[in-house]
Design a protein around this motif. Structure first.
Motif, PDB file in Angstrom:
ATOM      1  N   ILE A 165       0.899  -1.210   0.058  1.00  0.00           N
ATOM      2  CA  ILE A 165       0.138  -0.050   0.153  1.00  0.00           C
ATOM      3  C   ILE A 165       0.941   1.085   0.005  1.00  0.00           C
ATOM      4  O   ILE A 165       1.901   1.199   0.707  1.00  0.00           O
ATOM      5  CB  ILE A 165      -0.896  -0.009   0.983  1.00  0.00           C
ATOM      6  N   TYR A 166       0.524   2.140  -0.587  1.00  0.00           N
ATOM      7  CA  TYR A 166       1.287   3.377  -0.667  1.00  0.00           C
ATOM      8  C   TYR A 166       0.847   4.631   0.046  1.00  0.00           C
ATOM      9  O   TYR A 166       1.309   5.788   0.186  1.00  0.00           O
ATOM     10  CB  TYR A 166       1.583   3.855  -2.275  1.00  0.00           C
ATOM     11  N   HIS A 167      -0.194   4.363   0.715  1.00  0.00           N
ATOM     12  CA  HIS A 167      -0.882   5.541   1.625  1.00  0.00           C
ATOM     13  C   HIS A 167      -1.312   4.823   2.771  1.00  0.00           C
ATOM     14  O   HIS A 167      -2.067   3.547   2.440  1.00  0.00           O
ATOM     15  CB  HIS A 167      -1.998   6.149   0.811  1.00  0.00           C
ATOM     16  N   ASN A 168      -1.675   5.480   3.767  1.00  0.00           N
ATOM     17  CA  ASN A 168      -2.176   4.784   4.990  1.00  0.00           C
ATOM     18  C   ASN A 168      -3.600   4.529   4.932  1.00  0.00           C
ATOM     19  O   ASN A 168      -4.154   3.832   5.438  1.00  0.00           O
ATOM     20  CB  ASN A 168      -1.781   5.755   6.370  1.00  0.00           C
ATOM     21  N   TRP A 169      -4.300   5.395   4.144  1.00  0.00           N
ATOM     22  CA  TRP A 169      -5.744   5.289   3.970  1.00  0.00           C
ATOM     23  C   TRP A 169      -5.975   3.983   3.106  1.00  0.00           C
ATOM     24  O   TRP A 169      -6.957   3.353   3.139  1.00  0.00           O
ATOM     25  CB  TRP A 169      -6.356   6.483   3.245  1.00  0.00           C
TER      26      TRP A 169
END
Length: 436
Positions: free
Chosen positions: A161-165
């Protein structure tokens, strides 16, 4: 009491279902369609209104991009009541985005494979639901193909994943050390969530600076996966995200075999499974901690914290019998005290634990739902029963909120949950747990 709660849960789901065929998670706070929410919501609908369950899934699948990607938020309506909205995310920057469905350029845990399987299991008219699955399963397969082709740069069978969201566990303490590697500018923006919810229960503005900075980097490169993999300061192999992918692979293997044909797809899914499960246990199982952990792919180091995500591999059948015993012992030792409801979203023995703040400690019904089925898979019926009874007790005392305090002492006569009220997946998964 339970009959009243069933009626209330169904009313919440019906009330949050929008005319064009999708559900909002909660009025005011979340006015759009969220990817993993829709999967969980469809499971709830399947128990009493299969047509709504099918519409929920179909509307989400309609937003799929030409490369197989399915976004985490689909902006079906125009409203400035949520930040960041369509004009910030600008999904149209990606050459293969779906121009009919403005969205974010990030995704969420891939729950749709096992959602389809659950719909079939629940259905009274199996033929009808199997026809629906036949018509739509290839899009879910295409989504998984996207993950393995575009999100696995080391060809390990573990996607990033590239974003915490994208994790679904937005402001978990797990990310704190990654934020220390960044120094984003202070962005000027107007929060909308804190007009609905106490700001003490939400991420800070400074945390949002980090979140927005990653999106700005992705936009600068038109959401190109290879550029993001090379440049994003946040690049993580998440046990929850990968568990959902592996569980959905298993579900699709079962469904394709039920449908018949599709031997090539089944063979591909089985190949992905073999590689993914082996890498998962080799790389993400921390024997010393007695838990599965996240891995920071950008800085090539494990993130050694225990959270509710650490136990999600049980749901996907990933641990060996021995590993399952180890992680369940860790859960009960750290999370299972007599004064606590199972299962806090972060290690209650850690100094980073905050029982009121979003994903930094509260109980979430969707993680409890995964845990409930995972414990049953491994034969831990007594602990599974506790997770179920704790979840129902919390909901009966506090209402169908978004998240809940794990401390039993907080449940006074007028106790309420945290975050959004009349929350769709809390209602949906309550209905499913009650049926099981």
């Amino acid at each position: 009491m339970k009959k009243d709660m069933i009626a209330e849960a169904q009313n919440i789901l019906n009330d949050n279902f929008q005319e064009i065929g999708y559900s909002i998670p909660s009025k005011g706070l979340y006015p759009f369609q969220w990817k993993w929410d829709s999967g969980f919501i469809a499971i709830g609908f399947a128990h009493y209104d299969m047509e709504k369950a099918k519409k929920e899934m179909k509307t989400l699948l309609n937003s799929q991009w030409k490369n197989g990607f399915i976004p985490h938020i689909v902006f079906h309506i125009e409203t400035d009541s949520y930040f960041p909205g369509r004009d910030f995310h600008l999904s149209k920057l990606h050459p293969e985005s779906n121009l009919d469905y403005p969205s974010t350029g990030m995704t969420q845990p891939p729950v749709l494979g096992f959602t389809l399987e659950k719909m079939y299991e629940i259905a009274t008219d199996k033929d009808d639901v199997l026809t629906f699955i036949k018509d739509n399963i290839d899009q879910v397969y295409f989504n998984h193909q996207y993950f393995y082709n575009k999100r696995d740069p080391q060809n390990e069978g573990l996607v990033y994943i590239y974003h915490n969201w994208e994790s679904g566990t937005d402001n978990s303490p797990i990310w704190d050390d990654i934020w220390k590697t960044m120094n984003p500018p202070q962005y000027t923006f107007e929060r909308r969530d804190t007009t609905h919810v106490n700001s003490a229960q939400r991420p800070t503005n400074r945390e949002y600076d980090h979140y927005l900075d990653i999106i700005e980097l992705a936009k600068e490169h038109n959401y190109d996966d290879a550029k993001i993999a090379a440049l994003s300061p946040f690049l993580v192999q998440d046990p929850l995200f990968n568990s959902m992918l592996i569980k959905s692979n298993d579900a699709m293997i079962n469904l394709y075999k039920l449908i018949g044909g599709n031997q090539e797809k089944v063979a591909q899914l089985e190949q992905w499974q073999a590689k993914s499960k082996a890498s998962f246990n080799a790389k993400l199982f921390d024997k010393e901690l007695g838990a599965y952990i996240h891995y920071d792919l950008r800085n090539e180091k494990p993130i050694r914290f225990v959270s509710s995500s650490s136990f999600s591999p049980l749901f996907a059948g990933i641990p060996s019998t021995e590993q399952a015993a180890i992680i369940i012992n860790t859960m009960m030792t750290k999370f299972g005290g007599e004064d606590m409801y199972l299962c806090a979203s972060f290690d209650p023995t850690s100094d980073r634990f905050n029982p009121e703040k979003y994903w930094r400690g509260p109980v979430w019904i969707n993680l409890n739902w995964l845990l409930y089925y995972g414990l049953k898979n491994y034969g831990y019926m007594t602990i599974a029963a506790r997770v179920k009874s704790d979840s129902i007790e919390i909901l009966s005392k506090a209402g169908f909120y978004e998240y809940f305090d794990a401390r039993k002492s907080e449940y006074t006569i007028d106790a309420k949950g945290y975050g959004g009220g009349n929350f769709s997946w809390s209602a949906a998964l309550f209905l499913d747990m009650l049926e099981n």
